[in-house]
Design an enzyme around this catalytic site. Sequence first.
Site, PDB file in Angstrom:
ATOM      1  N   SER A 186      47.418  32.611  35.439  1.00 18.29           N
ATOM      2  CA  SER A 186      47.428  31.700  36.532  1.00 18.29           C
ATOM      3  C   SER A 186      46.333  30.746  36.829  1.00 18.29           C
ATOM      4  O   SER A 186      45.250  31.216  37.152  1.00 18.29           O
ATOM      5  CB  SER A 186      47.774  32.329  37.968  1.00 18.29           C
ATOM      6  OG  SER A 186      48.840  33.263  37.652  1.00 18.29           O
TER       7      SER A 186
ATOM      8  N   GLU B 221      41.740  29.488  40.251  1.00 17.37           N
ATOM      9  CA  GLU B 221      41.125  30.863  40.192  1.00 17.37           C
ATOM     10  C   GLU B 221      40.422  30.852  38.919  1.00 17.37           C
ATOM     11  O   GLU B 221      39.499  31.718  38.881  1.00 17.37           O
ATOM     12  CB  GLU B 221      42.656  31.619  40.005  1.00 17.37           C
ATOM     13  CG  GLU B 221      42.110  33.230  39.622  1.00 17.37           C
ATOM     14  CD  GLU B 221      43.261  34.135  39.451  1.00 17.37           C
ATOM     15  OE1 GLU B 221      44.282  34.101  39.969  1.00 17.37           O
ATOM     16  OE2 GLU B 221      43.265  35.147  38.705  1.00 17.37           O
TER      17      GLU B 221
ATOM     18  N   ARG C  22      41.891  38.933  44.926  1.00 13.64           N
ATOM     19  CA  ARG C  22      40.959  38.043  43.551  1.00 13.64           C
ATOM     20  C   ARG C  22      39.765  37.983  43.895  1.00 13.64           C
ATOM     21  O   ARG C  22      39.354  36.890  43.356  1.00 13.64           O
ATOM     22  CB  ARG C  22      42.029  37.017  43.238  1.00 13.64           C
ATOM     23  CG  ARG C  22      43.297  36.957  42.953  1.00 13.64           C
ATOM     24  CD  ARG C  22      43.828  37.960  41.689  1.00 13.64           C
ATOM     25  NE  ARG C  22      45.131  37.644  41.162  1.00 13.64           N
ATOM     26  CZ  ARG C  22      46.187  38.450  41.857  1.00 13.64           C
ATOM     27  NH1 ARG C  22      45.920  39.490  42.423  1.00 13.64           N
ATOM     28  NH2 ARG C  22      47.371  38.265  41.397  1.00 13.64           N
TER      29      ARG C  22
HETATM   30  P1  FAD Z   1      35.926  36.138  31.725  1.00 14.82           P
HETATM   31  O1  FAD Z   1      37.162  35.363  31.898  1.00 14.82           O
HETATM   32  O2  FAD Z   1      35.135  36.006  30.531  1.00 14.82           O
HETATM   33  O3  FAD Z   1      35.018  36.045  33.023  1.00 14.82           O
HETATM   34  C1  FAD Z   1      35.623  36.079  34.118  1.00 14.82           C
HETATM   35  C2  FAD Z   1      34.364  36.034  35.266  1.00 14.82           C
HETATM   36  O4  FAD Z   1      33.858  37.259  35.302  1.00 14.82           O
HETATM   37  C3  FAD Z   1      33.471  35.032  35.096  1.00 14.82           C
HETATM   38  O5  FAD Z   1      32.972  34.426  36.224  1.00 14.82           O
HETATM   39  C4  FAD Z   1      32.122  35.598  34.431  1.00 14.82           C
HETATM   40  O6  FAD Z   1      31.075  35.324  34.673  1.00 14.82           O
HETATM   41  C5  FAD Z   1      32.362  37.108  34.776  1.00 14.82           C
HETATM   42  N1  FAD Z   1      32.068  38.354  34.252  1.00 14.82           N
HETATM   43  C6  FAD Z   1      32.506  38.639  32.872  1.00 14.82           C
HETATM   44  N2  FAD Z   1      31.977  39.916  32.641  1.00 14.82           N
HETATM   45  C7  FAD Z   1      30.926  39.940  33.768  1.00 14.82           C
HETATM   46  C8  FAD Z   1      30.032  41.091  33.771  1.00 14.82           C
HETATM   47  N3  FAD Z   1      29.993  42.046  32.902  1.00 14.82           N
HETATM   48  N4  FAD Z   1      29.211  41.239  34.806  1.00 14.82           N
HETATM   49  C9  FAD Z   1      29.471  40.157  35.859  1.00 14.82           C
HETATM   50  N5  FAD Z   1      30.358  39.073  35.726  1.00 14.82           N
HETATM   51  C10 FAD Z   1      31.153  39.035  34.574  1.00 14.82           C
HETATM   52  N6  FAD Z   1      44.338  37.980  36.316  1.00 14.82           N
HETATM   53  C11 FAD Z   1      45.072  38.772  37.088  1.00 14.82           C
HETATM   54  O7  FAD Z   1      44.404  39.246  38.334  1.00 14.82           O
HETATM   55  N7  FAD Z   1      46.206  39.305  37.185  1.00 14.82           N
HETATM   56  C12 FAD Z   1      47.187  39.145  36.202  1.00 14.82           C
HETATM   57  O8  FAD Z   1      48.157  39.224  36.208  1.00 14.82           O
HETATM   58  C13 FAD Z   1      46.575  37.912  34.922  1.00 14.82           C
HETATM   59  N8  FAD Z   1      47.346  37.578  34.154  1.00 14.82           N
HETATM   60  C14 FAD Z   1      46.906  36.982  33.027  1.00 14.82           C
HETATM   61  C15 FAD Z   1      47.607  36.394  32.051  1.00 14.82           C
HETATM   62  C16 FAD Z   1      47.010  35.738  30.903  1.00 14.82           C
HETATM   63  C17 FAD Z   1      47.993  35.386  29.826  1.00 14.82           C
HETATM   64  C18 FAD Z   1      45.774  35.322  31.074  1.00 14.82           C
HETATM   65  C19 FAD Z   1      45.408  34.359  29.965  1.00 14.82           C
HETATM   66  C20 FAD Z   1      45.091  35.699  32.076  1.00 14.82           C
HETATM   67  C21 FAD Z   1      45.553  36.611  33.187  1.00 14.82           C
HETATM   68  N9  FAD Z   1      44.534  36.814  34.440  1.00 14.82           N
HETATM   69  C22 FAD Z   1      45.137  37.765  35.042  1.00 14.82           C
HETATM   70  C23 FAD Z   1      43.246  36.427  34.459  1.00 14.82           C
HETATM   71  C24 FAD Z   1      42.175  37.245  33.563  1.00 14.82           C
HETATM   72  O9  FAD Z   1      42.755  38.191  32.683  1.00 14.82           O
HETATM   73  C25 FAD Z   1      41.496  38.205  34.507  1.00 14.82           C
HETATM   74  O10 FAD Z   1      40.879  37.497  35.348  1.00 14.82           O
HETATM   75  C26 FAD Z   1      40.264  39.050  33.807  1.00 14.82           C
HETATM   76  O11 FAD Z   1      39.773  40.086  34.623  1.00 14.82           O
HETATM   77  C27 FAD Z   1      39.237  38.314  32.937  1.00 14.82           C
HETATM   78  O12 FAD Z   1      38.574  39.132  32.160  1.00 14.82           O
HETATM   79  P2  FAD Z   1      37.665  38.332  31.195  1.00 14.82           P
HETATM   80  O13 FAD Z   1      37.180  39.494  30.423  1.00 14.82           O
HETATM   81  O14 FAD Z   1      38.178  37.705  30.150  1.00 14.82           O
HETATM   82  O15 FAD Z   1      36.786  37.528  31.800  1.00 14.82           O
HETATM   83  P1  NAP Z   2      56.416  36.111  40.777  1.00 16.73           P
HETATM   84  O1  NAP Z   2      57.069  37.584  40.994  1.00 16.73           O
HETATM   85  O2  NAP Z   2      57.203  35.004  40.344  1.00 16.73           O
HETATM   86  O3  NAP Z   2      56.111  35.788  42.303  1.00 16.73           O
HETATM   87  C1  NAP Z   2      55.333  34.372  42.645  1.00 16.73           C
HETATM   88  C2  NAP Z   2      54.336  34.701  43.557  1.00 16.73           C
HETATM   89  O4  NAP Z   2      54.835  35.242  44.621  1.00 16.73           O
HETATM   90  C3  NAP Z   2      53.307  35.813  42.850  1.00 16.73           C
HETATM   91  O5  NAP Z   2      52.093  35.087  42.640  1.00 16.73           O
HETATM   92  C4  NAP Z   2      53.240  36.724  44.171  1.00 16.73           C
HETATM   93  O6  NAP Z   2      51.623  36.902  44.500  1.00 16.73           O
HETATM   94  C5  NAP Z   2      54.015  36.464  45.346  1.00 16.73           C
HETATM   95  N1  NAP Z   2      54.619  37.606  45.889  1.00 16.73           N
HETATM   96  C6  NAP Z   2      55.824  38.108  45.149  1.00 16.73           C
HETATM   97  N2  NAP Z   2      56.272  39.039  45.939  1.00 16.73           N
HETATM   98  C7  NAP Z   2      55.455  39.307  46.827  1.00 16.73           C
HETATM   99  C8  NAP Z   2      55.274  40.326  47.715  1.00 16.73           C
HETATM  100  N3  NAP Z   2      56.207  41.255  48.076  1.00 16.73           N
HETATM  101  N4  NAP Z   2      54.150  40.431  48.686  1.00 16.73           N
HETATM  102  C9  NAP Z   2      53.175  39.420  48.331  1.00 16.73           C
HETATM  103  N5  NAP Z   2      53.053  38.404  47.536  1.00 16.73           N
HETATM  104  C10 NAP Z   2      54.194  38.470  46.613  1.00 16.73           C
HETATM  105  O7  NAP Z   2      55.004  36.322  40.030  1.00 16.73           O
HETATM  106  P2  NAP Z   2      54.821  36.171  38.485  1.00 16.73           P
HETATM  107  O8  NAP Z   2      53.989  34.887  38.028  1.00 16.73           O
HETATM  108  O9  NAP Z   2      55.867  36.735  37.686  1.00 16.73           O
HETATM  109  O10 NAP Z   2      53.528  37.331  38.480  1.00 16.73           O
HETATM  110  C11 NAP Z   2      53.949  38.532  38.582  1.00 16.73           C
HETATM  111  C12 NAP Z   2      52.605  39.307  38.905  1.00 16.73           C
HETATM  112  O11 NAP Z   2      51.826  39.144  37.911  1.00 16.73           O
HETATM  113  C13 NAP Z   2      52.064  38.708  40.208  1.00 16.73           C
HETATM  114  O12 NAP Z   2      51.374  39.852  41.019  1.00 16.73           O
HETATM  115  C14 NAP Z   2      51.089  37.849  39.816  1.00 16.73           C
HETATM  116  O13 NAP Z   2      49.917  37.914  40.543  1.00 16.73           O
HETATM  117  C15 NAP Z   2      50.463  38.605  38.447  1.00 16.73           C
HETATM  118  N6  NAP Z   2      50.026  37.447  37.432  1.00 16.73           N
HETATM  119  C16 NAP Z   2      48.766  37.124  37.679  1.00 16.73           C
HETATM  120  C17 NAP Z   2      48.269  36.160  36.825  1.00 16.73           C
HETATM  121  C18 NAP Z   2      46.835  35.835  37.002  1.00 16.73           C
HETATM  122  O14 NAP Z   2      46.347  35.049  36.101  1.00 16.73           O
HETATM  123  N7  NAP Z   2      46.162  35.854  38.099  1.00 16.73           N
HETATM  124  C19 NAP Z   2      48.931  35.792  35.679  1.00 16.73           C
HETATM  125  C20 NAP Z   2      50.225  36.103  35.567  1.00 16.73           C
HETATM  126  C21 NAP Z   2      50.731  37.153  36.436  1.00 16.73           C
HETATM  127  P3  NAP Z   2      50.350  37.532  43.712  1.00 16.73           P
HETATM  128  O15 NAP Z   2      50.201  36.747  42.739  1.00 16.73           O
HETATM  129  O16 NAP Z   2      49.567  37.925  44.897  1.00 16.73           O
HETATM  130  O17 NAP Z   2      51.004  38.957  43.512  1.00 16.73           O
END
Ligand code: FAD
Ligand code: NAP
Length: 334
Positions: free
Chosen positions: A234, A330, A158
């Site tokens: 998250s 995050e 991340r």
């Molecule tokens: P923003 O939130 O607007 O910005 C994020 C960051 O990027 C900020 O620091 C901003 O300054 C910077 N930024 C934006 N655009 C640019 C640009 N063009 N150049 C330089 N910097 C820039 N994330 C995951 O990794 N995995 C997931 O499974 C996941 N699930 C999510 C589920 C939900 C319901 C929600 C609401 C969020 C989830 N996220 C997840 C988090 C989010 O979707 C990601 O971090 C996404 O990449 C953010 O994109 P955004 O366009 O909304 O960026």
């Molecule tokens: P989950 O399956 O309930 O698992 C909980 C956590 O355990 C996850 O965050 C995942 O880490 C970790 N995990 C599970 N299996 C793993 C493995 N084999 N090796 C390493 N780490 C493992 O998670 P969930 O909430 O349903 O989410 C499913 C996936 O969507 C995850 O990958 C999660 O990161 C992603 N997600 C991200 C966001 C966000 O905003 N960043 C929001 C929703 C979902 P990791 O997070 O490192 O995968």
Amino acid sequence: MIKTENYSLRAHNTFGIEARARSFAEYESVAELRMLLDEPFLHIGAGSNLLFTKDYDGMVLHSAIRGVEVIAAGGDEVTVRVGAAEVFDDFVACCVERGWHGLENLSLIPGEIGAAAVQNIGAYGVEISACIEAVDAVEVATGRELTIPAADCRYSYRSSIFKSSRRGELVVTHVRFRLSRSFTPDLSYAALRRQVEADGLLPGSVDAQYLRHAVIKMREAKLPDPRVTGSAGSFFINPVVPAEKAEALQHICPDMPAYAVEYGVKLSAAWLIDRCGLKGFSIGGAAVYERQPLVLVNRDGTATGADVLALSHHVQREVYARFGVEIVPEVNIF
Ligand code: FAD
Ligand code: NAP
């Protein structure tokens, strides 16, 4: 180019929190972007990883650079250059449609292409960096256009240089993806394998459309739809602790999930929060989401940024008090 003064950011953050920017500007090209680099700014994407805790006393920038262009194709691979303002999940759908593979496990992640490369988004065992060849960016200090190879983006869990050592110094304008024309499902994530089994499929019969829809189904069952309930996904990053700390915790809590990673042991922040009994706990309009406690939500649309921040501090304190583990956001907090 569009520039507006005293602009509401409520529609620009998926928490749905009201905050105002002194000005808001949207540009459609690198040339337009260069004209905006003289004053300090905050660059946003779709606001799905942002929390505004106060008004922003400056210029908020948003890209309107669109486009999906094939720039190389040969053998089993295709290289596609995508504008930073494209919606990430629309691009995933387009890839699945056209038979360009690698991003299926990242289906339904909100946000735009530029931020996806900044954040190194990940889900279900896949990180976007695995498919990135290079990132095109403009250097804020000089206005120079750079093409930064993925190896120089220092991608890690991340994170990237855009989030760390060069935070605020580079604006991503395009992302170059290297995708495969042959499909091999990544079923390394246990929950995804279980879904395939539950659907009565063998790994060999999983195709790209199925995988995308399986991921969407799993996400819809567990995560709030940002169009209905405000959140930024998250809220905290899963903590990585030294192996000895993980062992000590597992001694007390044998059912605690723990995953060995190269720099320690990753714990599930969701599990730690759940064990603190915090599901559903609320402060003002902000609450810990019942179905996934790693997500903080704007429960009824009335939460302020201060409510979410106070709740996040409470969660951090409880987890530390119970497990001695520090969890860090995050979400980008302003
Ligand atoms: P923003 O939130 O607007 O910005 C994020 C960051 O990027 C900020 O620091 C901003 O300054 C910077 N930024 C934006 N655009 C640019 C640009 N063009 N150049 C330089 N910097 C820039 N994330 C995951 O990794 N995995 C997931 O499974 C996941 N699930 C999510 C589920 C939900 C319901 C929600 C609401 C969020 C989830 N996220 C997840 C988090 C989010 O979707 C990601 O971090 C996404 O990449 C953010 O994109 P955004 O366009 O909304 O960026
Ligand atoms: P989950 O399956 O309930 O698992 C909980 C956590 O355990 C996850 O965050 C995942 O880490 C970790 N995990 C599970 N299996 C793993 C493995 N084999 N090796 C390493 N780490 C493992 O998670 P969930 O909430 O349903 O989410 C499913 C996936 O969507 C995850 O990958 C999660 O990161 C992603 N997600 C991200 C966001 C966000 O905003 N960043 C929001 C929703 C979902 P990791 O997070 O490192 O995968």
